[in-house]
Design a protein around this motif. Structure first.
Motif: not given
Ligand SMILES: Nc1ncnc2c1ncn2[C@@H]1O[C@H](COP(=O)(O)OP(=O)(O)OP(=O)(O)O)[C@@H](O)[C@H]1O
Ligand SMILES: [Mg+2]
Lengths: 310, 446
Positions: A10-17, A34-43, A80-82, A157-159, A189-191, A309-310
């Motif tokens: 949870v980031y603040g009150d946003f549930v990322a995973l 998963g689409p952008n912002g799905a939470g892949k990088t977070t996982t 890492p992705d970046k 992460d997206e090599p 990956s997105h591809i 799209v979030r």
């Molecule tokens: N440090 C952070 N603070 C607040 N929200 C975050 C933070 N990092 C990620 N998020 C949110 O968590 C969600 C998941 O992000 P994440 O980077 O895991 O997505 P992703 O699946 O890797 O997307 P992409 O395909 O674009 O790389 C996104 O909606 C993002 O806005």
């Protein structure tokens, strides 16, 4: 090898995973889509011990990410992705630095560096300054440094982002090679066609939830209740269409008279399909094509995700 | 043997050396350093000769020359030393190479050590580069080898501490710009105190060796504190916090022991030692009551198991340390100042702690602001009429520093009523904040 149990971030009150359960066996190549912002990088960051889950646990090897992050870092390579590279360093110096950081004995470092350079086809660039490399080469350099300590688990992460088609194919070959070497790989990956080619298992993530996960073929099969068939005839397309229309297993018929192509969905068994093909093989029609459409990950992706799209 | 050497080798240090000394910037900085010092040397030697032309006055010229070089190098170090480290860690974060570093097998302390090692080697190099210039002083005379070396040592210690401070800020902030700003701002304050100490040490007469010992001990403590604080900012671990606090404990006991030893064995050191310990404890309370909590839950649990994490432990320990003079000291006023330090330090630190419970990272700022208010504002009121008679109800008594000055002037005997009431209030507010926080925490858990 990798297990997630109810991971929530949870980031603040946003549930990322949202209570993610995931299992990856040893030797698996797991594609994470998963689409952008799905939470892949977070996982992936949670599994690499860089981020603490808000709740839930995850283990890599038999170590928990919460309790023994040091142990996990020993068996894990994370890309890492970046990422940025250090200016003013040569390629081999960069790798030498990481070899030191990974605690490789000094005597074995030159060999290890030569090996990963060979593997990533950067041997030519050994004496180049890192900032003089192109994006794709940096990507490969980063992968090279990830492989230095011969980790059992790779989290990538997206090599392939930023690579040209040829480099992408090479990257794919490289990953196949790594799979052959028995490494457990988790790759996002997105591809998508890229993943379907060498991943034996995939997971689809959307809006922080795992929608589906399992063997690529299994997922395809469950999603694909109907086969889509394309038929090409030389003559009498209307007649064939009429016949098909009345067939019990055929639905969703689509005719293109100019090109003499018929498309339909078929719900019966394979034997039934064989009968259809036999009927159409009648000389009146002049059958020249009868094939099943291939569904790939791209379709699967579009099918299972809703494009939130979030 | 080879294995042992390999263990000592630090990849970060090797990398920094390679990249750092390859950069032109670093080379130019070194040149600029030498050129500026040489310029000042030539100007000051001209000035020195102008005033002391006769042969028998040459040692005077030598002293003058050495002073000029000391101060210019000190000033240059204050500018240069922090800049070597302020982007050391925050730069990695900005460059997005920090995650990759963290997932290697490097311990955070090795990372900090490597970064610091580079800065230290540069400072040593810079200080060595000016030795040939400074050696003119031996030709002039007037400066002994010991005082020459002491000067260099002071410069070295100052430079290393500045760069450590920059490193700590860099580990703390995500942006190099912030880290740089915070470092130089902080150094303005720190240099102020540091300069006072330096002036005392360099120009005071017949300073006992013990003072040098205590100063050295204190500097070492500050260095270790900054180092481990930086490590902890890098990755918040219960382990690092425990090391940080253990170092604090060790040095506190060492300094206390030294003071007691001085009181016992040196007849000429009077109760002033203990009187000073009042305001010193005032500062220590603030540092050690830091509401330190690792961000990771599991680490927090680990840390909270340790007795070092308990404020009660520190309060008891510091109180015992302050009460020690009761058994040794004869001077009533020295005792009063000690007890005053206990009250003021504990109350204001408890208040600041209460304010920052929700954001422990902001504790230093909040405490700093509280201290600033408590010391600066009352000091202004002291300018006009702070004497023996108005003492009990004078607002100036709120500041422990003005109290110490009053003690030195010889009129700090009456109980400062207004201060007692004030600090009691501060403590109660702090306590209320603590209770509210704990209740909220319980609600969240339940
Ligand atoms: N440090 C952070 N603070 C607040 N929200 C975050 C933070 N990092 C990620 N998020 C949110 O968590 C969600 C998941 O992000 P994440 O980077 O895991 O997505 P992703 O699946 O890797 O997307 P992409 O395909 O674009 O790389 C996104 O909606 C993002 O806005
Ligand atoms: Mg991502």
């Amino acid at each position: 090898m990798i297990q997630c149990r109810g991971i929530t971030k949870v980031y603040g009150d946003f549930v990322a995973l949202d209570s993610l359960d995931l299992e990856i066996e040893k030797g698996d190549t797991f594609g994470f889509i998963g689409p952008n912002g799905a939470g892949k990088t977070t996982t992936m960051r949670i599994l690499s011990t860089l981020l603490e889950p808000s709740s839930g646990t995850a283990t890599v090897g038999e170590y928990s990410v919460l309790e023994h992050p040091e142990e996990i870092r020993k068996l894990l390579g994370y890309m890492p992705d970046k990422f940025g590279v250090y200016d003013g360093m040569k390629v081999w110096e960069y790798l030498d630095f990481f070899a030191g950081a990974y605690r490789l004995p000094k005597a074995s470092r030159p060999q290890a560096i030569a090996d990963v350079l060979e593997l990533t086809e950067l041997s030519q660039k050994r004496e180049f300054f890192v900032e003089a490399l192109s994006t794709g080469m940096r990507q490969r350099l980063c992968l090279a440094k990830t492989l230095l300590h011969d980790p059992q688990v790779l989290i990538l992460d997206e090599p392939a982002s930023g690579l040209d088609p040829r480099a992408r194919i090479e990257m794919r070959e490289l990953l196949k090679e790594l799979t052959r070497m028995g490494k457990t790989i988790m790759i996002s990956s997105h591809i998508l066609p890229e993943l379907s080619d060498f991943c034996n298992r995939i997971g689809v993530l959307e809006a922080g939830k795992l929608i589906t996960a399992g063997k690529v073929d299994d997922i395809m099969a469950t999603l694909q209740s109907d086969r889509r068939i394309t038929v090409k005839l030389l003559r009498e397309v209307e007649k064939a269409a009429e016949w098909l229309q009345n067939h019990e297993h055929v639905s969703d018929l689509d005719v293109e008279p100019q090109k003499s192509i018929l498309r339909f969905a078929f719900s019966g068994e394979l034997d039934d399909l064989a009968l259809v093909s036999q009927s159409l093989a009648d000389p009146t029609y002049g059958l020249i094509g009868f094939e099943e459409d291939k569904t790939d990950l791209e379709d699967l992706f579009l099918k299972v995700t809703e494009g939130i799209v979030r | 043997m080879a294995n042992w050497v390999e263990k000592l080798e630090n990849p970060v240090l090797v990398k920094e050396m390679r990249v750092g000394f390859r950069e032109k910037k670093v080379f130019y900085a070194l040149i600029a350093w030498v050129v500026i010092v040489a310029l000042v040397a030539s100007i000051s030697s001209l000035a020195a000769f102008e005033g002391n032309k006769q042969l028998d006055k040459l040692p005077e010229a030598g002293k003058y020359f050495m002073e000029a070089l000391f101060w210019v190098q000190l000033g240059l170090l204050a500018m240069l030393a922090p800049s070597l480290t302020t982007s050391a860690v925050s730069g990695e974060r900005e460059r997005k190479s920090f995650d990759m570093l963290l997932t290697t097998h490097l311990a955070p302390s090795e990372l900090i050590y490597g970064k610091f090692g580079f800065a230290a080697s540069f400072i040593i190099l810079a200080l060595c580069a000016t030795v040939p210039l400074e050696s003119i002083v031996f030709f002039l005379g007037g400066v002994s080898l010991v005082s020459f070396l002491t000067t260099k040592l002071i410069l070295l210690a100052f430079g290393l501490l500045c760069s450590l401070y920059g490193l700590m800020m860099s580990a703390r902030e995500n942006r190099s710009a912030y880290a740089t700003g915070q470092t130089y701002l902080g150094l303005v304050f720190i240099c102020w105190f540091g300069l006072m100490g330096l002036l005392g040490l360099r120009y005071g007469e017949d300073i006992p060796l013990l003072v040098y010992f205590v100063v050295g001990l204190t500097l070492l403590y500050i260095a270790l504190f900054l180092f481990w604080k930086a490590v902890n900012h890098l990755e918040e671990r219960a382990r690092h916090l425990k090391i940080l606090l253990s170092i604090g404990l060790t040095f506190y006991l060492l300094i206390l022991g030294t003071a007691a030893f001085a009181q016992y064995s040196l007849p000429d050191v009077d109760d002033a030692v203990w009187a000073i310990s009042g305001p010193v404890h005032y500062l220590l309370f603030g540092l050690l009551l830091n509401p330190m909590r690792p961000a990771r839950k599991i680490e927090r649990r680990r840390f909270e198991k340790s007795f070092l994490s308990r404020p009660v432990f520190w309060v008891l320990l510091l109180t015992v340390g302050l009460m020690l003079p009761l058994t040794i000291c004869d001077n009533d006023r020295a005792l009063a100042i000690c007890l005053y330090g206990l009250m003021a330090g504990l109350c204001s630190a408890w208040f600041a702690r209460g304010l920052s419970l929700n954001k422990p990272a902001r504790y230093p700022q909040i405490l700093g602001a509280v201290w600033l208010l408590l010391n600066v504002l009352p000091a202004f009121t002291a300018i006009d009429s702070f004497d023996r008679y108005s003492h009990a109800w004078h607002p100036a008594t709120i500041s422990p520093i003005t109290m110490l000055i009053a003690y030195a002037d010889g009129h700090a005997s009456t109980t400062p009523n207004i201060a007692v009431a004030f600090y009691l209030g501060l403590f109660l507010v702090g306590q209320a904040l603590h209770i509210r926080f704990n209740r909220k925490k319980k609600n969240r858990a339940g």
